[in-house]
Design a protein around this motif. Structure first.
Motif, mmCIF file in Angstrom:
data_model
loop_
_atom_site.group_PDB
_atom_site.id
_atom_site.type_symbol
_atom_site.label_atom_id
_atom_site.label_comp_id
_atom_site.label_asym_id
_atom_site.label_seq_id
_atom_site.Cartn_x
_atom_site.Cartn_y
_atom_site.Cartn_z
ATOM 1 N N ALA A 273 -99.281 -61.026 -21.246
ATOM 2 C CA ALA A 273 -99.292 -59.235 -20.566
ATOM 3 C C ALA A 273 -98.147 -58.092 -20.350
ATOM 4 C CB ALA A 273 -100.216 -59.158 -18.852
ATOM 5 N N ARG A 274 -98.189 -57.188 -20.470
ATOM 6 C CA ARG A 274 -97.801 -56.315 -20.446
ATOM 7 C C ARG A 274 -98.142 -54.734 -20.688
ATOM 8 N NH1 ARG A 274 -95.264 -52.493 -23.962
ATOM 9 N NH2 ARG A 274 -96.142 -52.906 -25.696
ATOM 10 N N ALA A 275 -96.942 -53.937 -19.458
ATOM 11 C CA ALA A 275 -97.193 -52.635 -19.156
ATOM 12 C C ALA A 275 -97.773 -51.942 -20.844
ATOM 13 C CB ALA A 275 -96.222 -51.964 -18.012
ATOM 14 N N LEU A 276 -98.419 -50.464 -20.857
ATOM 15 C CA LEU A 276 -98.324 -49.960 -21.100
ATOM 16 C C LEU A 276 -97.729 -48.102 -20.869
ATOM 17 C CD1 LEU A 276 -99.656 -49.361 -25.015
ATOM 18 C CD2 LEU A 276 -101.683 -48.508 -23.702
ATOM 19 N N HIS A 277 -96.959 -47.620 -22.117
ATOM 20 C CA HIS A 277 -96.729 -46.625 -21.518
ATOM 21 C C HIS A 277 -96.630 -45.367 -21.951
ATOM 22 C CE1 HIS A 277 -93.417 -49.193 -19.708
ATOM 23 N NE2 HIS A 277 -93.003 -48.899 -18.657
ATOM 24 N N VAL A 278 -98.265 -44.447 -21.600
ATOM 25 C CA VAL A 278 -98.419 -43.670 -22.442
ATOM 26 C C VAL A 278 -97.223 -42.616 -21.872
ATOM 27 C CG1 VAL A 278 -100.816 -42.417 -23.274
ATOM 28 C CG2 VAL A 278 -100.176 -44.973 -22.924
ATOM 29 N N ALA A 279 -96.931 -41.389 -23.221
ATOM 30 C CA ALA A 279 -96.496 -40.374 -22.442
ATOM 31 C C ALA A 279 -97.611 -39.055 -22.897
ATOM 32 C CB ALA A 279 -95.314 -39.442 -23.130
ATOM 33 N N GLY A 280 -97.910 -38.187 -22.303
ATOM 34 C CA GLY A 280 -98.988 -36.774 -22.402
ATOM 35 C C GLY A 280 -98.244 -35.539 -22.586
ATOM 36 N N PHE A 281 -98.802 -34.931 -22.928
ATOM 37 C CA PHE A 281 -98.507 -33.636 -23.194
ATOM 38 C C PHE A 281 -99.099 -32.255 -23.144
ATOM 39 C CE2 PHE A 281 -95.795 -36.027 -26.050
ATOM 40 C CZ PHE A 281 -94.423 -35.599 -26.013
ATOM 41 N N GLY A 282 -98.630 -31.418 -22.641
ATOM 42 C CA GLY A 282 -99.354 -30.499 -22.041
ATOM 43 C C GLY A 282 -97.886 -29.404 -22.838
ATOM 44 N N PHE A 283 -98.511 -27.950 -23.058
ATOM 45 C CA PHE A 283 -97.763 -27.070 -23.847
ATOM 46 C C PHE A 283 -98.558 -25.686 -24.351
ATOM 47 C CE2 PHE A 283 -99.263 -29.728 -27.470
ATOM 48 C CZ PHE A 283 -99.300 -29.253 -27.808
ATOM 49 N N ARG A 284 -97.573 -24.484 -23.645
ATOM 50 C CA ARG A 284 -98.043 -23.096 -24.135
ATOM 51 C C ARG A 284 -98.268 -23.354 -26.128
ATOM 52 N NH1 ARG A 284 -94.661 -19.669 -19.457
ATOM 53 N NH2 ARG A 284 -95.229 -20.636 -18.049
ATOM 54 N N SER A 285 -98.877 -21.956 -26.342
ATOM 55 C CA SER A 285 -98.863 -21.877 -27.518
ATOM 56 C C SER A 285 -97.726 -21.608 -28.852
ATOM 57 C CB SER A 285 -99.832 -20.931 -28.241
ATOM 58 O OG SER A 285 -99.461 -19.715 -27.514
ATOM 59 N N GLU A 286 -96.718 -21.200 -27.789
ATOM 60 C CA GLU A 286 -95.692 -20.465 -28.589
ATOM 61 C C GLU A 286 -94.624 -21.550 -28.538
ATOM 62 O OE1 GLU A 286 -95.379 -19.158 -24.404
ATOM 63 O OE2 GLU A 286 -97.461 -18.209 -26.118
ATOM 64 N N ALA A 287 -94.862 -22.470 -27.972
ATOM 65 C CA ALA A 287 -94.103 -24.421 -27.851
ATOM 66 C C ALA A 287 -93.778 -24.302 -28.997
ATOM 67 C CB ALA A 287 -94.529 -25.030 -27.412
ATOM 68 N N THR A 288 -93.092 -25.754 -29.593
ATOM 69 C CA THR A 288 -91.996 -25.546 -30.961
ATOM 70 C C THR A 288 -92.468 -27.347 -31.078
ATOM 71 O OG1 THR A 288 -89.558 -25.509 -31.071
ATOM 72 C CG2 THR A 288 -90.667 -23.568 -31.181
ATOM 73 N N LEU A 289 -91.940 -28.072 -31.963
ATOM 74 C CA LEU A 289 -91.674 -29.499 -32.272
ATOM 75 C C LEU A 289 -90.382 -29.887 -31.148
ATOM 76 C CD1 LEU A 289 -92.683 -32.017 -33.653
ATOM 77 C CD2 LEU A 289 -91.265 -31.379 -35.375
ATOM 78 N N GLU A 290 -89.290 -29.090 -31.544
ATOM 79 C CA GLU A 290 -88.274 -29.042 -30.268
ATOM 80 C C GLU A 290 -88.732 -28.779 -28.868
ATOM 81 O OE1 GLU A 290 -88.274 -26.815 -33.178
ATOM 82 O OE2 GLU A 290 -87.525 -28.121 -34.643
#
Length: 128
Positions: free
Chosen positions: A3-20
């Motif tokens: 058993a281990r912990a799962l790390h999940v990164a969630g994102f929110g962003f504006r329409s102007e956001a870029t991949l960078e």
């Protein structure tokens, strides 16, 4: 099985956001918390996060936009509440993607250009 912990990164962003914008927010999370197992985004925001996942070789989980208002978040952004019905899209997405017993590792972080946010949820007891 271990058993281990799962790390999940969630994102929110504006329409102007870029991949960078997203990559910089993810790098901040990694610097603060270590390795990330999965990325997550609301379905309406999925393409840019999928692109980041492909570049970083990290699986992406899609979360229903309709579920966002069902999650209590640490951050209470008025703009996010009006637009998406939740105090933080990044925090809500991370929690939903990580599962029912997940917990946030802290409030969302904001990218340097202020166009993207990312939050980390931890799901305990994942068996491998």
């Amino acid at each position: 099985m271990k058993a281990r912990a799962l790390h999940v990164a969630g994102f929110g962003f504006r329409s102007e956001a870029t991949l960078e914008s997203l990559a910089q927010a993810l790098d901040q999370l990694i610097d603060q918390c270590g390795a990330i197992d999965k990325l997550a985004a609301a379905r309406s925001m999925l393409p840019l996060v999928e692109e980041l996942g492909q570049l970083r070789h990290i699986e992406v989980i899609a979360v229903s936009d309709a579920e966002l208002p069902t999650v209590a978040t640490l951050t209470h952004s008025t703009q996010s509440m009006q637009a998406r019905g939740t105090g933080s899209v990044a925090e809500a997405v991370a929690l939903l993607a990580a599962g029912p017993n997940a917990r946030l590792m802290g409030p969302r972080i904001i990218s340097a250009d202020r166009l993207a946010t990312a939050a980390l949820a931890l799901a305990e007891g994942i068996t491998e």
